[in-house]
Design an enzyme around this catalytic site. Sequence first.
Site: not given
Ligand code: BGC
Length: 764
Positions: A289
Amino acid sequence: MKRITVIIFALAIGFSCATPSGIATTSTDATMNSFIDELMAKMTLEEKIGQLNLPGSGDITTGQAASSDIAKKIREGKVGGLFNIKSVARIRDVQKVAIEESRLKIPLIFGMDVIHGYQTVFPIPLGLSCTWDMNAIERSARIAAQEASADGICWTFSPMVDLARDPRWGRIAEGSGEDPYLGSEIAKSMVRGYQGDDLKKNNTIMSCVKHFALYGAAEGGRDYNTTDMSRIRMYNEYFPPYKAAVDAGVGSVMTSFNEIDGIPASGNRWLMTEVLRNQWNFNGFVVTDYTAINEMIDHGMGDLQTVSAMSLRAGVDMDMVGEGFLTTLKKSLDEGKVTRAQIDVACRRILEAKYKLGLFEDPFRYCDEQRAKTEIFTDGNRKVARQIASESFVLLKNQGNVLPLKRSGTIALIGPLADNKENMPGTWSVAADFSKATSLLAGLKEVAGPTVKILTARGSNLEADSLLEERAGMFGKSLRRDSRPVNIIMQEALDIASQSDVIVAALGESSEMSGESSSRTNIEIPQIQKDLLAALVKTGKPVVLVLFTGRPLALKWEQENVPAILNVWFAGSEAGYAISDVLFGDVNPSGKLTTTFPQNIGQIPLYYNHKNTGRPLPEGQWFQKFRSNYLDVSNEPLYPFGFGLSYTNFTYSNVKLSSNKMNSTGNITASVTVTNAGSREGMEVVQLYIRDLVGSVTRPVKELKDFQKINLKPGESREVTFTISVDDLKFYDYDLNFVAEPGEFHVFIGGNSRDVKQAGFVLE
Ligand code: BGC
């Protein structure tokens, strides 16, 4: 545009080899493997590490890709992919840099958070789950994939399958609720919808299941907080939806931010390699993530080099945003902290994903301007979104049949969410054009037609506190705060209420009150809106509460005082129409809750599939001294899992079993006759639960094992039959073996998890 189709097939023919993990290959795999072998033989160490890098791509604007900071890195082979860039023009620009200006011309992979639709937005995932309609859910993902791929995207960070039992956690909105079985069915449907049957088609995209793992169990419901749970609970309750996505062939997995057994997921080798690859045979790639590797520094795991090496060794392949891999892996290799083989495996997995998507054959496969013009936000897609949205609403109360509304007289539409487009799509609608969403007011006017008079007023702001309201209106989703005194705003609403036959109160949360980093310690409707609601109820006119929310709310006062409550979540771009379709009865509501609604916040965590304890409170009772209960509130939820009313009503016969014995290889059937006893056609979700009465470890009081959604005409009856096999009785025992244990089982069938008919059988 230069095509590089040619090289692949020239390289590939007649070559057969095994993957480094030793997994047997099909002939297509052999073709892929030999292609990747050839390519990797040409790659420098830096270029291999570059494939593992997924930087943020904030500075890219159309026509300027070539001069962006990112472009420099792409030219140097330091980027594997980019995410959340929108439009074919931009994506094409950036891909051209990779294809025309980098040494090996390796295409980039383009990801995005396409979570519940692209421009045609479907209900937030929690709402979508309340349809219990797997075809509809798969269809929503299929349409999302079609639209996203028409706009340059080939990879989505969805489905989010984190089981959640804590409504304080804002991201409960992004998942499918509290149940492992339903969550697993939905995970499979979404993966199928995105990936279709051939990833190389230009209208399918790679799915990424997230957030592995246990992100939904953050302590106190506070986002990014610690999780700690037993392995037996992980395997039986929290893991199944991730595993279901893997079994459905999901192409990638995203790590979670939280720790598991004291080691953050992004550095947890047991999780990423032992469970994911060795036990579940996952053969796609793992992406972290957003900056999750860097965050391991704050978790207290060491400096950037240490945590990056730890993450690679754990089995992570791609580093989102943080560039820990890019900046430290070479040093770690020199110092013997990672091996060349570990870098090679990760690089290979990224290249395989690109190969599977057909990007080596045609890096511009998803960059078709014509498709972008004709396949996004089409009338056809919007029609499907409207229909699916109407299926996601849950009718919580309808005293005296206030609903459906009549197409006559005057409606007073009141509330801060009555005339707002921006908040309709809901959290995580990155690609949505908010100006194209339909507000409730606009939808209501159109669906009501000329025979109904609609008056409208704001009635109150979202929150009394302007700072809170600001936090709840981020990302261009302002509620346009009214600065007049509270009593003036309310009086305006009471004035129109007095002229109306029925009041529709559009209240609740704004869309950014749930979602990432939007946890709440108070899960009631904000007090200023409750004051308005109380004043509206006091007028004596019938009141319908149209409740916007991204989480289960505590609605005890509302349940006791408001005649009708329709929970509409955040229903997507067509929200205004879909809500109106249900308000006027053009669509009979059929949504059923996928999370328990508590009476108050102190009951959390409250979920239907809990354990019995050694001192259970007899069902239906409130307090008994020395029993597991509270002094001040009963153990009952306000609305149980699986609950939802209809404009008709359904009756259930007793449960009929084909036998009251099952042997270890056989199965039995359980049937009920369901009758539509009302006067409208309607859909009912018939739910099957099982309880294992005695086990080698304690077992839940009820577990959902199957369901069927049926449509019945007024007066119509249908026999609904479920087949129960030994597999349905299996669970992970103390040693984490997946077993069914002989003994007595109860079978429950009903329209929600509480109101059920019961029978029993013995597994021999
Ligand atoms: C979130 C994810 C997301 C990623 C990319 C993160 O802050 O936890 O769910 O896919 O950002 O945007």
